[in-house]
Design an enzyme around this catalytic site. Sequence first.
Site, PDB file in Angstrom:
ATOM      1  N   LYS A   1      25.375  -1.841 -63.526  1.00 35.33           N
ATOM      2  CA  LYS A   1      26.198  -2.518 -62.526  1.00 35.33           C
ATOM      3  C   LYS A   1      26.966  -1.531 -61.648  1.00 35.33           C
ATOM      4  O   LYS A   1      27.121  -0.357 -61.976  1.00 35.33           O
ATOM      5  CB  LYS A   1      27.131  -3.514 -63.211  1.00 35.33           C
ATOM      6  CG  LYS A   1      26.358  -4.712 -63.743  1.00 35.33           C
ATOM      7  CD  LYS A   1      27.231  -5.840 -64.215  1.00 35.33           C
ATOM      8  CE  LYS A   1      26.375  -7.058 -64.579  1.00 35.33           C
ATOM      9  NZ  LYS A   1      27.170  -8.154 -65.151  1.00 35.33           N
TER      10      LYS A   1
ATOM     11  N   ARG B   1      23.802  -7.118 -73.280  1.00 34.33           N
ATOM     12  CA  ARG B   1      22.685  -7.502 -72.403  1.00 34.33           C
ATOM     13  C   ARG B   1      22.318  -6.284 -71.556  1.00 34.33           C
ATOM     14  O   ARG B   1      23.129  -5.829 -70.746  1.00 34.33           O
ATOM     15  CB  ARG B   1      23.112  -8.684 -71.529  1.00 34.33           C
ATOM     16  CG  ARG B   1      22.045  -9.243 -70.613  1.00 34.33           C
ATOM     17  CD  ARG B   1      22.598 -10.437 -69.833  1.00 34.33           C
ATOM     18  NE  ARG B   1      21.610 -11.028 -68.944  1.00 34.33           N
ATOM     19  CZ  ARG B   1      21.385 -10.610 -67.697  1.00 34.33           C
ATOM     20  NH1 ARG B   1      22.108  -9.615 -67.179  1.00 34.33           N
ATOM     21  NH2 ARG B   1      20.465 -11.202 -66.956  1.00 34.33           N
TER      22      ARG B   1
END
Length: 295
Positions: free
Chosen positions: A227, A267
């Site tokens: 991210k 995740r």
Amino acid sequence: MHWKTTRFDVDLSEPQIMGIVNLTPDSFSDGGQFHDPVHALRHCEQLLKDGAHMLDIGGESTRPGSGGVSVEQELQRVLPVVREAVKFNVPISVDTSKPEVMSAVLDLGADIINDVWALRRAGTDGGPSATDVVRAHPACGVCVMHMHGDPSTMQLQPMDGDVVPEVLLFLERSAQALQALGVQKARIAIDPGIGFGKTVAQNYALLARQSELLQPGYPLLVGWSRKSSIGAVSADAQGNVPPASQRLGGSVAAAVLAAERGARIVRVHDVRETVQALQVWRAVAAQAGSSQRLV
């Protein structure tokens, strides 16, 4: 701690790795790589060989600025992969917010609904809502996530101030609302929504103070993988921010830090490397425990 899902009672005594399977052409990291069923299923198999404990399949990008897709398009992407993936004998999660997609994948045997909207979506044309669908499938696992705003605007006007109490309150209320509808607590996991309407500093505050999110007693699922907050603190000597595909080191570090602070499911895109990092972390933790027993 366990997470009850459609077919599996997932033991969370050790952190579980959820491998990401994006079926979209526009995901922020690996968009377009696995958008046809053949390549997607090969990717699923590889993630499992690399050590993933479960898979998270998604047919709609929720990256900042994304505009969404129709129900029909999402179903076309997701159903052929889910139909085959449930044969792998591991928990299959589907990343979707649409009640129609939830119903279709659960009917195929999917185990978990992973919803960035925390099951807040109403059905279209008077159809069942997201919560209606979950109630109609009384064994499925669910993960509710905190998101400020929506994917198209969330990073234009992120949250203000100290986000940890607000995120915790939202997640706790969402989980309690599900229980009031008859969804057992053992079926519910929560996700603080890293990158979903938060600043870089706020995302790292959620990691630094992650223990506060454990207080209600739900399994914590976190997704730091590749991210932008990792890129934001990882610029090279010339100030160049690494693109998503070059954030492996930071992603693995965030996964280990999250596990150390109590996350039960991480995740990730890079399963093999995360498995190895968590093995090292466990080896150190085992030695620390052994040393304490000898004192």
